[in-house]
Design an enzyme around this catalytic site. Structure first.
Site, PDB file in Angstrom:
ATOM      1  N   ASN A  42      37.672  50.218  43.843  1.00 52.40           N
ATOM      2  CA  ASN A  42      37.654  48.764  43.824  1.00 52.40           C
ATOM      3  C   ASN A  42      38.890  48.247  43.098  1.00 52.40           C
ATOM      4  O   ASN A  42      39.379  48.858  42.149  1.00 52.40           O
ATOM      5  CB  ASN A  42      36.361  48.206  43.209  1.00 52.40           C
ATOM      6  CG  ASN A  42      36.098  48.648  41.788  1.00 52.40           C
ATOM      7  OD1 ASN A  42      36.323  49.799  41.419  1.00 52.40           O
ATOM      8  ND2 ASN A  42      35.598  47.741  40.966  1.00 52.40           N
ATOM      9  N   GLU A  44      39.975  44.644  41.560  1.00 50.55           N
ATOM     10  CA  GLU A  44      39.560  43.277  41.267  1.00 50.55           C
ATOM     11  C   GLU A  44      40.752  42.336  41.193  1.00 50.55           C
ATOM     12  O   GLU A  44      41.902  42.762  41.034  1.00 50.55           O
ATOM     13  CB  GLU A  44      38.794  43.231  39.935  1.00 50.55           C
ATOM     14  CG  GLU A  44      37.467  43.933  40.001  1.00 50.55           C
ATOM     15  CD  GLU A  44      36.676  43.856  38.715  1.00 50.55           C
ATOM     16  OE1 GLU A  44      35.496  44.244  38.746  1.00 50.55           O
ATOM     17  OE2 GLU A  44      37.215  43.428  37.672  1.00 50.55           O
ATOM     18  N   TYR A  48      37.987  36.019  42.250  1.00 56.18           N
ATOM     19  CA  TYR A  48      37.040  37.047  42.679  1.00 56.18           C
ATOM     20  C   TYR A  48      36.997  37.259  44.188  1.00 56.18           C
ATOM     21  O   TYR A  48      36.762  38.367  44.649  1.00 56.18           O
ATOM     22  CB  TYR A  48      35.633  36.750  42.144  1.00 56.18           C
ATOM     23  CG  TYR A  48      35.509  37.058  40.672  1.00 56.18           C
ATOM     24  CD1 TYR A  48      35.598  38.362  40.201  1.00 56.18           C
ATOM     25  CD2 TYR A  48      35.329  36.041  39.739  1.00 56.18           C
ATOM     26  CE1 TYR A  48      35.508  38.651  38.856  1.00 56.18           C
ATOM     27  CE2 TYR A  48      35.235  36.321  38.388  1.00 56.18           C
ATOM     28  CZ  TYR A  48      35.315  37.626  37.945  1.00 56.18           C
ATOM     29  OH  TYR A  48      35.228  37.905  36.615  1.00 56.18           O
ATOM     30  N   CYS A  53      36.479  45.909  47.641  1.00 53.42           N
ATOM     31  CA  CYS A  53      35.574  46.983  47.228  1.00 53.42           C
ATOM     32  C   CYS A  53      36.142  48.346  47.607  1.00 53.42           C
ATOM     33  O   CYS A  53      36.972  48.464  48.511  1.00 53.42           O
ATOM     34  CB  CYS A  53      34.210  46.797  47.878  1.00 53.42           C
ATOM     35  SG  CYS A  53      33.385  45.248  47.446  1.00 53.42           S
ATOM     36  N   GLU A  55      34.666  50.795  49.144  1.00 54.63           N
ATOM     37  CA  GLU A  55      34.296  51.207  50.495  1.00 54.63           C
ATOM     38  C   GLU A  55      35.252  50.639  51.532  1.00 54.63           C
ATOM     39  O   GLU A  55      35.702  51.348  52.431  1.00 54.63           O
ATOM     40  CB  GLU A  55      32.866  50.737  50.825  1.00 54.63           C
ATOM     41  CG  GLU A  55      31.809  51.278  49.887  1.00 54.63           C
ATOM     42  CD  GLU A  55      31.534  50.407  48.674  1.00 54.63           C
ATOM     43  OE1 GLU A  55      30.383  50.418  48.204  1.00 54.63           O
ATOM     44  OE2 GLU A  55      32.459  49.715  48.186  1.00 54.63           O
ATOM     45  N   CYS A  86      27.761  46.730  48.919  1.00 50.97           N
ATOM     46  CA  CYS A  86      27.377  45.325  49.036  1.00 50.97           C
ATOM     47  C   CYS A  86      27.234  44.938  50.514  1.00 50.97           C
ATOM     48  O   CYS A  86      27.638  45.689  51.407  1.00 50.97           O
ATOM     49  CB  CYS A  86      28.408  44.431  48.345  1.00 50.97           C
ATOM     50  SG  CYS A  86      29.999  44.310  49.203  1.00 50.97           S
ATOM     51  N   CYS A  89      30.493  44.994  52.538  1.00 47.71           N
ATOM     52  CA  CYS A  89      30.937  46.348  52.888  1.00 47.71           C
ATOM     53  C   CYS A  89      30.083  46.939  53.993  1.00 47.71           C
ATOM     54  O   CYS A  89      30.602  47.617  54.889  1.00 47.71           O
ATOM     55  CB  CYS A  89      30.905  47.253  51.660  1.00 47.71           C
ATOM     56  SG  CYS A  89      32.279  46.930  50.545  1.00 47.71           S
TER      57      CYS A  89
END
Length: 135
Positions: A42, A44, A48, A53, A55, A86, A89
């Site tokens: 991930n 960041e 946001y 992510c 994945e 999530c 993803c």
């Protein structure tokens, strides 16, 4: 490839996570049909919505290298609970996988649970819905 081996690669990828805001590190290892593995972490962003992510990082790396057929993914998180992808993803993965795709969801103690894609996301928004709407 064994689930534990793929999970080890996800754990190694987790070490590269850039998570200064949440402190929640995630690593992923994506196994392609031809045996190639792509990893991701991930990354960041202070905005946001700009965060990506682990994945999706792994999938984008694979697709950018010409791979689009995936067998399973291992996800390792720095938290106590196993890291389940999530919703974004899962939707992203659904573009390339079928209901039998395997998800290996691990935590910071290398404990993990294995799911099929269908178990995690039984009803998927697929391209057929968009094409039918445009008729």
């Amino acid at each position: 490839m064994q689930d534990r081996d793929l999970l080890r690669q996800a754990v190694a990828a987790r070490a590269f996570a850039y998570s200064p805001y949440s402190g929640y590190q995630v690593g992923a290892a994506l196994l392609c049909e031809d045996g190639t593995v792509y990893t991701g972490c991930n990354v960041e962003n202070i905005s946001y919505g700009g965060t990506i992510c682990a994945e999706r990082t792994a999938v984008v790396k694979a697709v950018s290298e010409g791979r689009q057929k995936f067998v399973k993914i291992a996800v390792s998180v720095s938290g106590e609970e196993p890291g389940i992808p999530c919703g974004l993803c899962l939707q992203f993965l659904s573009e390339f996988v079928d209901s039998e795709f395997i998800l290996i969801c691990g935590n910071c103690r290398d404990e993990y649970t294995v799911y099929s894609f269908k178990e995690i996301l039984p009803a998927v928004f697929r391209s057929a819905a968009v094409h039918k709407a445009g008729e």
